[in-house]
Write an enzyme that holds these catalytic residues in place. Structure first.
Site, mmCIF file in Angstrom:
data_model
loop_
_atom_site.group_PDB
_atom_site.id
_atom_site.type_symbol
_atom_site.label_atom_id
_atom_site.label_comp_id
_atom_site.label_asym_id
_atom_site.label_seq_id
_atom_site.Cartn_x
_atom_site.Cartn_y
_atom_site.Cartn_z
ATOM 1 N N ARG A 189 -20.421 -10.548 9.837
ATOM 2 C CA ARG A 189 -21.584 -10.433 10.724
ATOM 3 C C ARG A 189 -22.179 -9.035 10.608
ATOM 4 O O ARG A 189 -21.592 -8.140 10.017
ATOM 5 C CB ARG A 189 -21.188 -10.760 12.169
ATOM 6 C CG ARG A 189 -19.929 -10.009 12.584
ATOM 7 C CD ARG A 189 -19.946 -9.450 13.946
ATOM 8 N NE ARG A 189 -21.069 -8.603 14.221
ATOM 9 C CZ ARG A 189 -21.121 -7.300 13.925
ATOM 10 N NH1 ARG A 189 -20.127 -6.697 13.275
ATOM 11 N NH2 ARG A 189 -22.167 -6.583 14.245
ATOM 12 N N GLY A 190 -23.388 -8.896 11.228
ATOM 13 C CA GLY A 190 -24.114 -7.630 11.071
ATOM 14 C C GLY A 190 -25.096 -7.802 9.927
ATOM 15 O O GLY A 190 -24.728 -8.296 8.851
ATOM 16 N N ALA A 191 -26.348 -7.406 10.160
ATOM 17 C CA ALA A 191 -27.424 -7.735 9.213
ATOM 18 C C ALA A 191 -27.127 -7.315 7.757
ATOM 19 O O ALA A 191 -27.195 -8.151 6.840
ATOM 20 C CB ALA A 191 -28.739 -7.151 9.713
ATOM 21 N N ARG A 210 -28.005 -17.967 8.718
ATOM 22 C CA ARG A 210 -28.412 -17.459 10.046
ATOM 23 C C ARG A 210 -29.879 -17.035 9.908
ATOM 24 O O ARG A 210 -30.260 -16.473 8.866
ATOM 25 C CB ARG A 210 -27.554 -16.273 10.495
ATOM 26 C CG ARG A 210 -26.111 -16.651 10.830
ATOM 27 C CD ARG A 210 -25.338 -15.470 11.398
ATOM 28 N NE ARG A 210 -25.706 -15.186 12.776
ATOM 29 C CZ ARG A 210 -25.304 -14.084 13.426
ATOM 30 N NH1 ARG A 210 -24.566 -13.173 12.813
ATOM 31 N NH2 ARG A 210 -25.655 -13.892 14.675
ATOM 32 N N GLN A 246 -19.033 -8.036 20.546
ATOM 33 C CA GLN A 246 -18.966 -7.160 19.360
ATOM 34 C C GLN A 246 -18.642 -5.724 19.736
ATOM 35 O O GLN A 246 -17.993 -5.002 18.975
ATOM 36 C CB GLN A 246 -20.300 -7.201 18.585
ATOM 37 C CG GLN A 246 -20.557 -8.499 17.845
ATOM 38 C CD GLN A 246 -21.321 -9.506 18.688
ATOM 39 O OE1 GLN A 246 -21.304 -9.460 19.914
ATOM 40 N NE2 GLN A 246 -21.984 -10.437 18.038
ATOM 41 N N ASP A 277 -31.821 -6.179 13.328
ATOM 42 C CA ASP A 277 -31.705 -7.343 12.446
ATOM 43 C C ASP A 277 -33.010 -7.632 11.700
ATOM 44 O O ASP A 277 -32.992 -8.205 10.604
ATOM 45 C CB ASP A 277 -31.277 -8.579 13.237
ATOM 46 C CG ASP A 277 -29.797 -8.507 13.549
ATOM 47 O OD1 ASP A 277 -29.435 -7.821 14.521
ATOM 48 O OD2 ASP A 277 -29.004 -9.077 12.780
ATOM 49 N N ASN A 327 -32.820 -7.175 17.709
ATOM 50 C CA ASN A 327 -31.415 -6.763 17.609
ATOM 51 C C ASN A 327 -30.630 -7.575 18.639
ATOM 52 O O ASN A 327 -31.200 -8.398 19.382
ATOM 53 C CB ASN A 327 -31.278 -5.257 17.849
ATOM 54 C CG ASN A 327 -29.878 -4.744 17.516
ATOM 55 O OD1 ASN A 327 -29.354 -5.030 16.422
ATOM 56 N ND2 ASN A 327 -29.250 -4.021 18.422
ATOM 57 N N LYS A 328 -29.353 -7.365 18.695
ATOM 58 C CA LYS A 328 -28.452 -8.123 19.578
ATOM 59 C C LYS A 328 -29.002 -8.259 21.001
ATOM 60 O O LYS A 328 -29.517 -7.277 21.547
ATOM 61 C CB LYS A 328 -27.085 -7.431 19.582
ATOM 62 C CG LYS A 328 -26.014 -8.074 20.429
ATOM 63 C CD LYS A 328 -25.813 -9.554 20.144
ATOM 64 C CE LYS A 328 -25.507 -9.850 18.698
ATOM 65 N NZ LYS A 328 -25.597 -11.290 18.355
HETATM 66 O O1 MRU Z 1 -24.626 -11.522 15.797
HETATM 67 P P1 MRU Z 1 -24.281 -10.273 15.033
HETATM 68 O O2 MRU Z 1 -22.959 -9.710 15.419
HETATM 69 O O3 MRU Z 1 -24.435 -10.467 13.549
HETATM 70 O O4 MRU Z 1 -25.392 -9.219 15.485
HETATM 71 C C1 MRU Z 1 -25.384 -7.957 14.883
HETATM 72 C C2 MRU Z 1 -26.382 -7.025 15.459
HETATM 73 O O5 MRU Z 1 -27.199 -7.375 16.294
HETATM 74 C C3 MRU Z 1 -26.412 -5.644 14.864
HETATM 75 O O6 MRU Z 1 -26.812 -4.711 15.822
HETATM 76 C C4 MRU Z 1 -27.405 -5.633 13.696
HETATM 77 O O7 MRU Z 1 -27.129 -6.668 12.806
HETATM 78 C C5 MRU Z 1 -27.398 -4.342 12.989
HETATM 79 S S1 MRU Z 1 -25.927 -4.118 12.048
HETATM 80 C C6 MRU Z 1 -26.034 -2.663 11.190
#
Ligand code: MRU
Length: 337
Positions: free
Chosen positions: A58-60, A93, A197, A238, A248-249
């Site tokens: 996970r994470g962009a 996703r 997270q 993201d 973002n999250k």
């Molecule tokens: O659902 P996730 O855990 O993939 O969400 C991740 C985030 O929102 C992060 O803040 C974003 O991807 C930036 S990661 C460098």
């Protein structure tokens, strides 16, 4: 005073390696943290798609790399139905633009290869993307650290650290670079309901590196700011629209409103690959809706659950967008494009 930090205690989150008989993707299964640090490995591109969907990866930036690596595994071991496979990978996703961007890079490579050495070329491309990711994160770190004053107390949300990228991190990359310069007093990490997270990943990562860390529940951020305990909010992204609106999250938007009210700078850290040039503003960003069970593990009859995984922070609430090219106001970022 400079701080003794240990980036080397962090694993490489995701890595394509050459093994006997072909490429293998190694990745941290993030669902098991903080209890267990387990490296999974696979040669199956469909397993990578599943890993993205269930948040094992996970994470962009990390899911972007996973998408490109899935394409390399497809080329090495499958090779049939390019269009369907690439579509399945790119749409695992919907919100992080990095996934679609990375798969498109592999498709461009396949087109230019004219059918020759496709597997080797995709392997080399993924290795290049891994190196680019770390270099961009380290540059983001330096560019963001320059914005922070001495003894900064940072509030962050979700995990935009090394676990969200190949290595080092975006928002936490800024923390690591600033800590090496002696500028970090403490990081406050939001728990980040519903998946946690912050509670599971960010505090694990920060403690391994040796950064003084305090975990808070999401609903404590306002009080923390009101007490004067936060000097800057630093988050990841993201997808960033051309005008700087940033997905973002879920919960990031709320933090930006709170930061404005308390006069605290609000920084978004992301590589340029997170900027979606095709979107004039954030209204066109598709927000992933996730399962109700993440919020309410045991369903209650008659109770519905709303579970958007992301929200959009309007550009006007963002002080700087910190990229590998520099730190820009949303207006300045638009000029860069
Ligand atoms: O659902 P996730 O855990 O993939 O969400 C991740 C985030 O929102 C992060 O803040 C974003 O991807 C930036 S990661 C460098």
């Amino acid at each position: 005073m400079t701080m003794d930090i240990h980036i080397e205690n962090l694993p490489r989150t995701i890595e394509l390696v050459a093994d006997e008989g072909g490429p293998v993707l190694r990745y941290v299964d993030q669902r098991l943290l903080p209890g267990e640090l387990r490296m999974e490995q696979t040669r199956d591109w469909r397993t990578v798609v599943d890993a993205i969907k269930v948040l094992a990866v996970r994470g962009a930036p990390a899911i972007g790399l996973a998408g490109a690596a899935a394409m390399a595994l497809w080329a090495a071991y499958d090779g049939k139905g390019l269009e369907a496979a690439s579509e399945e990978i790119a749409t695992a996703r919907p919100t992080a633009v990095n996934l679609d961007w990375a798969v498109r890079r592999t498709l461009d490579e396949i087109s230019s290869s004219e059918g020759r050495d496709v597997s080797e070329r995709l392997f080399s491309l993924v290795k290049l993307m891994e190196a680019e990711d770390e270099a961009a994160n380290r540059a983001i770190g330096e560019n963001g650290a320059a914005l922070l004053g001495a003894e900064s107390r940072i509030l962050t949300h979700c995990n935009a650290g090394s676990l969200a990228v190949v290595f080092y991190g975006t928002a936490l990359g800024i923390v690591y670079a600033a800590a090496a310069q002696g500028k970090i007093e403490r990081v406050y990490a939001d728990e980040t309901r519903p998946v946690g997270q912050g509670a599971r990943l960010t505090v694990w990562e920060l403690s391994r590196v040796g950064i003084p860390t305090t975990l808070i529940c999401d609903n404590m951020a306002a009080s923390l700011m009101a007490k004067g305990c936060v000097d800057a909010v630093v988050v990841g992204a993201d997808r960033i629209a051309r005008n700087g609106d940033t997905a973002n999250k879920i919960g990031t938007y709320g933090l930006s409103v709170l930061a404005k009210e308390h006069g605290i700078p609000f920084y978004v850290a992301a590589p340029m690959s997170t900027v979606d040039n095709s979107l004039p503003d954030g209204s066109g960003i598709v927000i992933e809706q996730r399962a109700a069970a993440e919020v309410l593990p045991r369903a209650i009859e008659g109770v519905d659950v709303w579970n958007p995984a992301f929200d959009v922070t309007p550009a006007r609430l963002i002080s700087k967008i910190v990229t590998e090219k520099g730190a820009f106001s949303p207006e300045e970022l638009a000029a860069q494009l």
